[in-house]
Scaffold this motif. Sequence first.
Motif, PDB file in Angstrom:
ATOM      1  N   ILE A 306     -13.659  -1.157 -18.182  1.00 33.64           N
ATOM      2  CA  ILE A 306     -12.715  -1.927 -18.989  1.00 33.64           C
ATOM      3  C   ILE A 306     -12.211  -3.149 -18.213  1.00 33.64           C
ATOM      4  CG2 ILE A 306     -10.380  -1.899 -19.955  1.00 33.64           C
ATOM      5  CD1 ILE A 306     -10.895   0.846 -20.993  1.00 33.64           C
ATOM      6  N   THR A 307     -12.300  -4.315 -18.847  1.00 38.34           N
ATOM      7  CA  THR A 307     -11.751  -5.563 -18.328  1.00 38.34           C
ATOM      8  C   THR A 307     -11.040  -6.273 -19.468  1.00 38.34           C
ATOM      9  OG1 THR A 307     -13.706  -6.901 -18.849  1.00 38.34           O
ATOM     10  CG2 THR A 307     -13.700  -5.752 -16.711  1.00 38.34           C
ATOM     11  N   ALA A 308     -10.413  -7.389 -19.149  1.00 37.00           N
ATOM     12  CA  ALA A 308      -9.744  -8.164 -20.204  1.00 37.00           C
ATOM     13  C   ALA A 308     -10.744  -8.634 -21.259  1.00 37.00           C
ATOM     14  CB  ALA A 308      -9.017  -9.363 -19.589  1.00 37.00           C
ATOM     15  N   ASP A 309     -11.977  -8.904 -20.863  1.00 36.68           N
ATOM     16  CA  ASP A 309     -12.987  -9.390 -21.812  1.00 36.68           C
ATOM     17  C   ASP A 309     -13.587  -8.271 -22.670  1.00 36.68           C
ATOM     18  OD1 ASP A 309     -12.872 -12.111 -21.122  1.00 36.68           O
ATOM     19  OD2 ASP A 309     -14.100 -11.748 -19.347  1.00 36.68           O
ATOM     20  N   THR A 310     -13.629  -7.050 -22.137  1.00 39.07           N
ATOM     21  CA  THR A 310     -14.304  -5.968 -22.868  1.00 39.07           C
ATOM     22  C   THR A 310     -13.355  -5.041 -23.610  1.00 39.07           C
ATOM     23  OG1 THR A 310     -14.283  -4.458 -20.952  1.00 39.07           O
ATOM     24  CG2 THR A 310     -16.161  -5.970 -21.158  1.00 39.07           C
ATOM     25  N   VAL A 311     -12.069  -5.088 -23.290  1.00 37.47           N
ATOM     26  CA  VAL A 311     -11.164  -4.061 -23.816  1.00 37.47           C
ATOM     27  C   VAL A 311     -10.994  -4.143 -25.333  1.00 37.47           C
ATOM     28  CG1 VAL A 311      -9.036  -5.381 -23.471  1.00 37.47           C
ATOM     29  CG2 VAL A 311      -8.965  -2.881 -23.440  1.00 37.47           C
ATOM     30  N   ALA A 312     -10.934  -5.357 -25.908  1.00 37.06           N
ATOM     31  CA  ALA A 312     -10.731  -5.468 -27.359  1.00 37.06           C
ATOM     32  C   ALA A 312     -11.919  -4.921 -28.145  1.00 37.06           C
ATOM     33  CB  ALA A 312     -10.427  -6.917 -27.746  1.00 37.06           C
ATOM     34  N   PRO A 313     -13.175  -5.309 -27.822  1.00 34.01           N
ATOM     35  CA  PRO A 313     -14.304  -4.700 -28.533  1.00 34.01           C
ATOM     36  C   PRO A 313     -14.370  -3.187 -28.340  1.00 34.01           C
ATOM     37  CG  PRO A 313     -15.025  -6.666 -27.336  1.00 34.01           C
ATOM     38  CD  PRO A 313     -13.633  -6.376 -26.895  1.00 34.01           C
ATOM     39  N   THR A 314     -14.036  -2.739 -27.136  1.00 30.39           N
ATOM     40  CA  THR A 314     -14.072  -1.296 -26.873  1.00 30.39           C
ATOM     41  C   THR A 314     -12.990  -0.575 -27.668  1.00 30.39           C
ATOM     42  OG1 THR A 314     -14.956  -1.671 -24.643  1.00 30.39           O
ATOM     43  CG2 THR A 314     -13.956   0.468 -25.079  1.00 30.39           C
ATOM     44  N   LEU A 315     -11.816  -1.180 -27.771  1.00 26.54           N
ATOM     45  CA  LEU A 315     -10.732  -0.592 -28.558  1.00 26.54           C
ATOM     46  C   LEU A 315     -11.121  -0.519 -30.030  1.00 26.54           C
ATOM     47  CD1 LEU A 315      -7.882   0.491 -28.878  1.00 26.54           C
ATOM     48  CD2 LEU A 315      -7.037  -1.876 -28.851  1.00 26.54           C
ATOM     49  N   THR A 316     -11.738  -1.571 -30.539  1.00 27.16           N
ATOM     50  CA  THR A 316     -12.204  -1.570 -31.928  1.00 27.16           C
ATOM     51  C   THR A 316     -13.221  -0.457 -32.149  1.00 27.16           C
ATOM     52  OG1 THR A 316     -11.898  -3.978 -32.002  1.00 27.16           O
ATOM     53  CG2 THR A 316     -13.235  -2.977 -33.732  1.00 27.16           C
ATOM     54  N   LEU A 317     -14.155  -0.316 -31.215  1.00 27.83           N
ATOM     55  CA  LEU A 317     -15.167   0.732 -31.295  1.00 27.83           C
ATOM     56  C   LEU A 317     -14.523   2.117 -31.284  1.00 27.83           C
ATOM     57  CD1 LEU A 317     -18.382   1.124 -31.089  1.00 27.83           C
ATOM     58  CD2 LEU A 317     -17.942   1.591 -28.678  1.00 27.83           C
ATOM     59  N   ALA A 318     -13.546   2.316 -30.390  1.00 28.65           N
ATOM     60  CA  ALA A 318     -12.870   3.612 -30.290  1.00 28.65           C
ATOM     61  C   ALA A 318     -12.161   3.966 -31.590  1.00 28.65           C
ATOM     62  CB  ALA A 318     -11.878   3.587 -29.126  1.00 28.65           C
ATOM     63  N   GLU A 319     -11.559   2.967 -32.230  1.00 31.82           N
ATOM     64  CA  GLU A 319     -10.872   3.206 -33.502  1.00 31.82           C
ATOM     65  C   GLU A 319     -11.871   3.558 -34.605  1.00 31.82           C
ATOM     66  OE1 GLU A 319      -7.522   3.026 -36.291  1.00 31.82           O
ATOM     67  OE2 GLU A 319      -7.869   3.550 -34.199  1.00 31.82           O
ATOM     68  N   ALA A 324     -10.318   9.239 -29.391  1.00 28.45           N
ATOM     69  CA  ALA A 324      -8.881   9.208 -29.111  1.00 28.45           C
ATOM     70  C   ALA A 324      -8.575   8.864 -27.659  1.00 28.45           C
ATOM     71  CB  ALA A 324      -8.253  10.556 -29.476  1.00 28.45           C
ATOM     72  N   HIS A 325      -9.312   9.468 -26.727  1.00 32.22           N
ATOM     73  CA  HIS A 325      -9.019   9.226 -25.309  1.00 32.22           C
ATOM     74  C   HIS A 325      -9.355   7.786 -24.929  1.00 32.22           C
ATOM     75  CE1 HIS A 325      -8.456  10.101 -21.082  1.00 32.22           C
ATOM     76  NE2 HIS A 325      -9.615   9.508 -20.834  1.00 32.22           N
ATOM     77  N   LEU A 326     -10.499   7.307 -25.367  1.00 32.14           N
ATOM     78  CA  LEU A 326     -10.896   5.929 -25.065  1.00 32.14           C
ATOM     79  C   LEU A 326      -9.899   4.943 -25.671  1.00 32.14           C
ATOM     80  CD1 LEU A 326     -12.979   3.978 -23.878  1.00 32.14           C
ATOM     81  CD2 LEU A 326     -14.277   4.168 -26.006  1.00 32.14           C
ATOM     82  N   LYS A 327      -9.444   5.223 -26.878  1.00 30.91           N
ATOM     83  CA  LYS A 327      -8.456   4.359 -27.528  1.00 30.91           C
ATOM     84  C   LYS A 327      -7.180   4.309 -26.708  1.00 30.91           C
ATOM     85  CE  LYS A 327      -5.713   3.860 -31.750  1.00 30.91           C
ATOM     86  NZ  LYS A 327      -5.442   4.368 -33.110  1.00 30.91           N
ATOM     87  N   SER A 328      -6.720   5.477 -26.222  1.00 27.58           N
ATOM     88  CA  SER A 328      -5.494   5.540 -25.428  1.00 27.58           C
ATOM     89  C   SER A 328      -5.621   4.721 -24.150  1.00 27.58           C
ATOM     90  CB  SER A 328      -5.174   6.999 -25.091  1.00 27.58           C
ATOM     91  OG  SER A 328      -4.066   7.080 -24.226  1.00 27.58           O
ATOM     92  N   VAL A 329      -6.769   4.830 -23.476  1.00 21.28           N
ATOM     93  CA  VAL A 329      -6.984   4.070 -22.243  1.00 21.28           C
ATOM     94  C   VAL A 329      -6.965   2.566 -22.524  1.00 21.28           C
ATOM     95  CG1 VAL A 329      -8.664   3.557 -20.418  1.00 21.28           C
ATOM     96  CG2 VAL A 329      -8.253   5.920 -21.101  1.00 21.28           C
TER      97      VAL A 329
END
Length: 405
Positions: A306-319, A324-329
């Motif tokens: 996770i970095t500032a560049d990857t966190v938003a796409p990863t958060l969208t994917l987790a949702e 749940a755990h990935l979303k929380s992180v």
Amino acid sequence: MEKTGGEPGGVLGDNISRSKSLFETVNSSHQYTIKGYSLAKGMGPGKYMTSDMFTVGGYQWAVYFYPDGKNPEDNSLYVSVFIALASEGTDVRALFELTLLDQSGKGKHKIHSHFDRALESGPYTLKYRGSMWGYKRFYRRTSLETSDYLKDDCLVMNCTVGVVRNRLETPRQFSIPVPPPDMGSSLRELLKFGIGSDIVFVVGDETFKAHKLILAARSPVFKAQFFGLIGNPNVEEIIVEDVEPPVFKAMLIFMYSDELPDVVELTGSISMCTSINMVQHLLAAADRYGLERLKLLCEGKLCQEITADTVAPTLTLAEQHQCAHLKSVCLKFTAARENLGAVLQTEGFEYLEQSCPSLLYDILATVAADEDSTHASRRRSSSSYLGLTLMDGVDSSGRRTRRRF
């Protein structure tokens, strides 16, 4: 009286049983960095900051740093440092070491080690959760602030904990070396060479041979597709859409080997961006075919990257895939004061706004929760500012615009 099983002089022979009590420590270290040391001063004696919790020997621990000292009677002349038992435990015996790192490169670290005194005094016993070991007068503040331990207003400490364990050893009569399990490698050979395959997947411009029974055993989706009430056990070819060939190949390799495949080997790229993108698509495929272990492995991999560049796409994917755990992180990373501004400027955040606007409220809730726990006195002003930052935008002319949901 006749003696049996012994030798003259009372020395026991070899026909007795033996056992051994072995005491050892389970050791692990944690590095705690304090940036902005000068801003921490003035909190007042007895006020502290803590590191994140870390696990050693089945217990959780934390470093407590008192910038104005632990005791009021020391008049803030010293900084205090302690290691605390942060989880439930009774009479936990451990050895400790606190090291203040010399940041000049000379290697003259300040080390307080309990390990060196183990023979003299034995392990320290922590009676209950919250028990501490450390130093009220760890370092005189005037000396610390002119030393090589403080650089760019930053302190770095290493904390080592050795939890004492004891176990009983009994001699083993026989020892036969047993190789590690090789079922995964054997099944992977079947996949690689297509031996005995009975199904072909057409993915884009590539084809993959596989085995229905293995796929059905690993995936509830394939089980229903081949052997369910409306399944077709005689199907010989399946066209797969919305999955790229390298991703589908990686999923098949996992299903046969139970291991996360080497992404670099599959894509032929060492780019971190390519690697993360591959894992993101693999997570989506794992969710589509009900591969929970693969899904968790992908979550863990994405958490590490996770970095500032990857966190938003990863958060969208987790949702989208109920991780749940990935979303929380991702939420905690995004809500951190040092990360939030950079995340808001990324293209991934713009996509998040459009595809999952409800996540903006989750981010705000996480920010508010962090503010409540760490800066209660500043909660109202901080929450208002951060809320404005998320809810408002700036157009190309520099004017503030209101984001709509």
